[in-house]
Design an enzyme around this catalytic site. Structure first.
Site, short mmCIF file in Angstrom:
data_model
loop_
_atom_site.label_atom_id
_atom_site.label_comp_id
_atom_site.label_asym_id
_atom_site.label_seq_id
_atom_site.Cartn_x
_atom_site.Cartn_y
_atom_site.Cartn_z
N HIS A 2 -39.59 17.64 11.78
CA HIS A 2 -38.18 17.61 11.40
C HIS A 2 -38.06 17.91 9.91
O HIS A 2 -38.73 17.28 9.08
CB HIS A 2 -37.57 16.23 11.70
N ASP A 43 -34.50 12.38 17.09
CA ASP A 43 -34.81 12.31 15.67
C ASP A 43 -34.67 10.88 15.14
O ASP A 43 -34.43 10.66 13.97
CB ASP A 43 -33.94 13.27 14.85
N SER A 49 -45.78 55.33 -39.83
CA SER A 49 -44.31 55.27 -39.89
C SER A 49 -43.75 54.14 -39.02
O SER A 49 -43.08 53.23 -39.53
CB SER A 49 -43.71 56.61 -39.48
N CYS A 82 -63.34 45.29 -27.97
CA CYS A 82 -63.32 44.56 -29.24
C CYS A 82 -64.40 43.49 -29.32
O CYS A 82 -64.86 43.15 -30.40
CB CYS A 82 -61.93 43.95 -29.46
#
Length: 904
Positions: free
Chosen positions: A123, A159, A647, A722
Site C-alpha cells: 500500500h 487496508d 586578448s 598535467c
C-alpha cells in the site's frame, strides 16, 4: 557455535521457500514477481487483469514467458458473492501465500484467507494515514513532509489489517505523484514487498495492529475544480497531488483548463507577463516566459508549467496565448521518410486502429502511459539526435501534431527562444557529427566582432576542420555583461538550488546521449584516442556534472558560538553565497574535461560563467554550449568565447565585473593572470599550473604493475597530461630490468589514427607542440642524456611523435628540470635504500602538482608520501583521479582545488 547453527537451520527448515500466488498487475507486480523467483520461491499462479486492446499486462507477459500459469479474471465476485469457478481455479494452484503487490480488483476474503500463511498487500502510504486508492495523492494534497509505503496483512477492509513492514521517505517540495512513485515508492516498494516475504519465510514477520488514531480515508481522488480561496502552498499541493491523474482544473475563458507541473516561487516580485483572468482567483494569473504564474490568497506565488485543454491537447503554459499561431512546416523528403516511420510505430502501438490518419489522437485511441514510454523509446531508435520527453507526447496528441513537433525539434526550432545553430557537418567515425563554430553569448550562437575567424586543425592530418569565430575584446565585454545580467537580474539568480541541480542533471543526460559525438569531436580536434576520449574526456565530464548537480542544495554555512557582553544571547551564522561572474580559461589537453571540472562547480554554487577554451581545441566547448541551451539553462548563464589568450584571456583577467577566474595552463601565464586579477579588482583566482611530477620506484615493488603504471604515468593521453610523471627515479638494483621492459612495451605501442579502436597513441595536439617536443629531446641528447627510443616526428601526415625514453639523466639537465608535457619518459637511478636521498632529489623542483611511489613496504610508502611535496601522491598506482577527490597543487604548480567538496 554448533548449537547456534542448529537453531538457525531449524528456523529455515520450518519455513522453506514457499508456493506463492501473485495477484496484481503492472510493472510493479512484474518486478515483485521477478524478485520472488530470484529468491527461489515457486510461483504457482499469477492472477492478473484481462488483456487490454489485445495487449497483455506486463506481469502476465513475464509469467507466460516463464511458463507460469496465468489467470486473467475480469472479476472475482458477482453481486457481492465469490464466483465459484474463479475460486476453484485459484484453490487448485495450492498457494501457501498470496502476495498482492499492486491489485486493482476486489479479492474475496475466501481467497485472502485460503493460504496457510494468508495474504500480504503493498500500500503506497504510511498506514494508518491515507487509506484508500488515492493514498499517494492525499499525501501530497495534505502537504505531508513524510511519505512511504506499508506491507500489511490483508483483512476484510483490505487496508486495515495488521502492519508487517513500513518504509518512509522525505516528501520534496515539488514532488508529484509520478516523482515520488518513481523515486521511492516503486523501487523501494519492490524491495520492501520481497523483504516482507523473506520475514514470513523465516517466521519473523510481525503483525502490528493498526491504530485508529491518525487514520484517514479521503476516498478516491476525482478531477475537481480548484478552490482558489487558499494559500499558494495549498494550491500548489492540490495541483501536484492531482498531477498527472486525475488532474486539477479550473474554468478559464469558458473552458476547463487542467494544470500540471506546479512549483512554489520563492521570489516575492512577480515576473512580467500577459494577464490571464481566472474566475474565483484572488487576482489574475500571469503568462510568463517560464509558465503560468498563479497567486494564493496569502499573496504568495506558484508557477504552473503545462496546461491541458478539454480535448486532451497539452501545451507549455508559457504558450497559452500563442496556441493558434503555429503553422504547419513543409516536410523535406528526408522528413517525410521519418514521418512514414512514425506512422508505422503508431500503428504498432495502436494495433486496434485500422489506419493512422493525420487526425488520429494517440490517447483517444486507447494509448496509456506505458505506450508513451514505448513511443519515446521507438523515436530514439530511429532518430537518436531527437531527444523526446514523455511530456512532448502529451502536448502533441494527434499524429500530425506529433510529426510537426518532432520535425521542429530536429530542426532546432522548438521553444520560445529558439536556438539557431549554423552547424559544420561531417561524416566521420561512422556517424554524422554537427559542430557549432560561432561564439556562444547570452544563449545564442553569434559571429565575432568584425566577423573574425580562424581555422581549427585536425592533428591527424594537419588539415583544417572548419572556420571558428575568433572572439575580440568587445565580445568579452558582451559575454561578461550577459553573465552579470543572468546572475543579478535573470532567472538563474532567482532559481532555487534544487532546480539548478535538475538542469545540471539534464545537461549530464544530454552529454551522455551525445557522448559518441562529443568523443569524436574531441578526437579530430585534439588528437585524443577515441576510446580514451569516450571514457575519460567525455565520461569524466559527465560524471563531474552529475556529482556537482548533487551538491547544489547542500552548500551550507554554519553557526558559530561567540562570547559577547551581556546578555550572552547573540547568534552568529555564516552563509556560503555565489560570487557572481566566473571566468574560466581552459587548456588544450583535456578540452571538455577541464571545462567540466571548473564549470560544474561554479554553476552548482549559483555563479554564471564565461569560458575561454584553448584556441586550438574549441569545438567540444561549443558543442557543450549547444547542449546547455537544449537542457534549458537560462540565457547568459554559460558563455563560450574561442579566442587567443593575449586578448580574450587578458581581458577576462582585467575585467572589473568578473569576480573569479580559474585557469589551467603554464606557470608563466599563471603568474601574469594572478597579477592582472590583483590589479583589476582583486578578484579571486585559482590556478592549476605546470608540473614535473616525480615517480619513485623502489626495488621491492610489484614489477609488472610498476612497468604498466609507469608507462601510463608518462604516456597516458599522449603525455599531454598535467600530472604526468615528469621524472622517474628507479632504484639501482632494478634499474636496468625496468628500463629494458619499458622499452619493449613502448615498441609495441601502435601510433596512428585516433579513431582507430586499436590505436594506442594518437597525434600530438598541434604543430607548435610537436616541434617543441622534438626540440626538447634534441636538448636532452645534447646535454648527455641517453635516448634509448623514439624522440622524433613520425614520417607520416599529421603531428605524430614517437614516444621517447631517456636514461642516464642527471639532476642538472634541462630535461630533468623542465616539463615536456608530452610522451617523454625521463629515467634517473638512485642508490639502493637511499630513501631520504631520492626524496631530496624528487622535491628539488619548483613544481608540486602530483607524485607517486611504488613499493610493497607500506611503512616506506607512507613515509615517502608524507614527505613528497605535491598536491596528489599516488601509491602503487597512477592517474587515478575521481570527481569526489580534490585536485590541485602548490609551489609553482598553483593553488586552489578542482573537484570534490573542497572545490575553491
Amino acid at each position: 557455535m554448533p548449537i547456534c547453527f542448529f537453531f538457525f537451520a531449524t528456523d529455515l527448515c520450518e519455513y522453506p521457500n514457499m508456493k506463492i500466488a501473485v495477484i496484481g498487475q503492472s510493472l510493479f507486480g512484474q518486478e515483485v514477481y521477478k524478485e520472488l523467483r530470484k529468491d527461489g520461491h515457486v510461483i504457482v499462479g499469477v492472477f492478473t487483469i484481462p488483456d487490454k486492446d489485445g495487449k497483455a499486462d506486463p506481469l502476465a507477459t513475464e509469467a507466460e514467458k516463464d511458463g507460469v500459469p496465468v489467470f486473467k479474471f475480469p472479476r472475482w465476485r458477482l453481486k457481492g458473492n465469490s464466483i465459484p469457478e474463479v475460486v476453484k481455479q485459484y484453490k487448485a494452484v495450492g498457494a501457501e501465500l498470496n502476495v498482492l503487490p499492486f491489485c486493482s480488483q476486489f479479492i474475496p476474503m475466501e481467497i485472502i484467507n485460503f493460504p496457510r500463511h494468508g495474504s500480504i498487500i503493498y500500500h503506497p502510504s504510511l498506514l494508518p494515514r491515507h487509506r484508500g486508492a488515492s493514498a499517494i495523492n492525499w499525501t501530497l494534497i495534505h502537504g505531508d513532509k513524510k511519505g512511504g509505503f506499508t506491507v500489511f496483512w490483508a483483512d476484510d477492509g483490505l487496508d486495515t489489517g495488521p502492519i508487517l513492514l513500513q518504509r518512509e521517505c522525505d516528501v520534496e517540495p515539488d514532488d508529484t505523484v509520478n516523482s515520488i512513485y518513481n523515486r521511492f515508492l516503486f523501487p523501494e516498494g519492490v524491495k520492501g514487498t520481497v523483504e516482507a516475504v523473506r520475514l514470513i519465510e523465516v517466521g519473523k514477520a510481525p503483525r502490528i495492529t493498526q491504530p485508529q488514531e491518525g487514520a484517514t480515508y479521503e476516498g478516491i481522488q476525482k478531477k475537481e475544480n480548484i478552490d482558489w480561496n487558499q494559500s499558494a502552498e495549498a494550491l500548489h499541493n492540490w495541483i501536484r497531488g492531482n498531477d498527472k491523474v486525475p488532474g486539477a482544473w479550473a474554468e478559464v475563458d469558458g473552458q476547463k483548463l487542467t494544470f500540471y507541473g506546479s512549483t512554489l516561487v520563492d521570489n516575492d516580485t512577480p515576473a512580467s507577463g500577459q494577464s490571464l483572468e481566472i474566475p474565483g482567483a484572488c487576482r489574475p494569473g500571469l503568462v510568463t516566459k517560464q509558465g503560468l504564474l498563479l497567486f494564493g490568497n496569502d499573496g504568495k506565488m506558484l508557477l504552473v508549467k503545462n496546461l491541458q485543454f478539454e480535448d486532451g491537447k497539452m501545451i507549455p503554459a508559457a504558450q497559452y496565448f500563442r496556441t493558434g499561431d503555429s503553422t504547419a512546416v513543409e516536410l523535406t523528403e528526408e522528413e517525410k521518410v521519418f514521418a512514414a516511420e512514425m506512422r508505422v510505430v503508431w500503428k504498432s502501438i495502436l494495433s486496434n486502429v485500422p489506419e493512422i490518419e493525420d487526425s488520429t489522437d494517440f490517447f483517444k485511441c486507447g494509448a496509456a502511459s506505458m505506450d508513451v514510454v514505448r513511443l519515446v523509446e521507438e523515436v530514439k531508435l530511429r532518430a537518436n539526435q531527437l531527444q523526446l520527453q514523455n511530456e512532448d507526447v502529451y502536448m502533441a496528441t494527434t499524429f500530425q501534431e506529433f510529426v510537426q513537433m518532432c520535425v521542429r525539434k530536429l530542426r532546432g526550432e522548438d521553444g520560445e527562444d529558439e536556438l539557431v545553430v549554423d552547424y559544420v557537418e561531417k561524416n566521420v567515425n561512422n556517424m554524422s557529427i554537427r559542430m557549432p563554430h560561432q561564439l556562444f553569448i547570452n544563449g545564442q550562437f553569434t559571429d565575432a566582432e568584425g566577423g573574425n575567424t580562424y581555422q581549427t586543425i585536425n592533428p591527424t592530418d594537419g588539415k583544417p576542420i572548419c572556420e571558428v569565430s575568433l572572439a575580440q575584446v568587445a565580445d568579452v565585454d558582451c559575454a561578461v555583461a550577459a553573465a552579470k545580467a543572468a546572475f543579478e537580474e535573470g532567472e538563474w539568480g532567482k532559481m532555487n538550488p534544487r532546480e539548478r541541480g535538475r538542469l545540471m542533471y539534464r545537461l549530464a543526460d544530454l552529454m551522455e546521449e551525445h557522448q559518441e559525438e562529443l568523443a569524436t569531436i574531441e578526437a579530430i580536434d585534439s588528437g585524443a584516442v577515441y576510446t580514451l576520449a569516450l571514457k575519460t574526456h567525455v565520461g569524466m565530464s559527465i560524471q563531474t556534472f552529475r556529482y556537482f548537480a548533487g551538491w547544489c542544495d547542500k552548500i551550507q554555512g554554519s553557526t558559530i558560538p561567540i562570547n559577547q557582553s551581556r546578555p550572552n544571547r547573540n547568534l552568529t551564522f555564516t552563509r556560503r553565497e555565489p560570487v557572481g561572474v566566473c571566468a574560466i580559461v581552459i587548456p588544450w589537453n583535456y578540452p571538455l574535461m577541464m571545462l567540466a571540472w571548473k564549470t560544474a562547480a561554479c554553476l552548482a554554487a549559483g555563479n554564471t560563467v564565461v569560458v575561454k577554451p584553448a584556441q586550438v581545441t574549441p569545438l567540444t566547448a561549443l558543442k557543450f554550449a549547444e547542449l546547455t541551451a537544449k537542457a534549458g539553462f537560462p540565457r547568459g548563464v554559460v558563455n563560450i568565447l574561442p579566442g587567443s589568450g593575449s586578448s580574450v584571456g587578458q581581458r577576462l583577467s582585467d575585467h572589473p565585473d568578473v569576480r573569479k577566474l580559474g585557469f589551467t595552463g603554464s606557470t608563466q601565464i599563471g603568474k601574469q593572470i594572478m597579477k592582472s586579477c590583483a590589479v583589476s579588482n582583486v578578484k579571486k583566482v585559482s590556478l592549476e599550473l605546470g608540473g614535473k611530477s616525480p615517480l619513485i620506484i623502489f626495488s621491492d615493488c610489484d614489477m609488472d604493475k610498476a612497468v604498466r603504471m609507469g608507462m601510463s604515468s608518462v604516456f597516458f593521453n599522449k603525455g599531454e597530461n598535467c600530472i604526468a610523471a615528469g621524472r622517474l627515479f628507479v632504484e639501482e638494483s632494478i634499474h636496468d630490468q625496468f628500463v629494458h621492459r619499458v622499452v619493449e612495451e613502448v615498441k609495441k605501442m601502435k601510433i596512428g589514427d585516433p579513431l582507430d579502436r586499436s590505436t594506442d597513441h594518437g597525434p600530438q595536439n598541434h604543430k607548435a607542440h610537436l616541434d617543441k617536443l622534438v626540440q626538447y629531446c634534441e636538448t636532452g641528447v645534447k646535454e648527455g642524456a641517453r635516448l634509448l627510443y623514439g624522440g622524433k616526428q613520425v614520417d607520416r601526415p599529421g603531428f605524430f611523435f614517437e614516444p621517447a625514453v631517456f636514461t642516464d639523466v642527471q639532476d642538472n639537465m634541462y630535461v630533468a628540470q623542465e616539463e615536456s608535457f608530452g610522451p617523454v619518459m625521463i629515467i634517473s637511478k638512485f642508490k639502493d635504500s637511499d630513501v631520504d636521498g631520492v626524496l631530496k632529489r624528487a622535491n628539488d623542483t619548483e613544481y608540486g602538482l602530483a607524485s607517486g611511489v611504488f613499493t610493497r613496504d607500506i611503512s616506506k610508502a607512507l613515509y615517502v608520501s608524507e614527505r613528497l611535496e605535491a598536491g596528489t601522491v599516488f601509491i602503487n598506482t597512477y592517474n587515478k583521479t575521481d570527481v569526489a577527490a580534490p585536485f590541485g597543487g602548490f609551489k609553482q604548480s598553483g593553488f586552489g582545488k578542482d573537484l570534490g567538496e573542497s572545490t575553491t
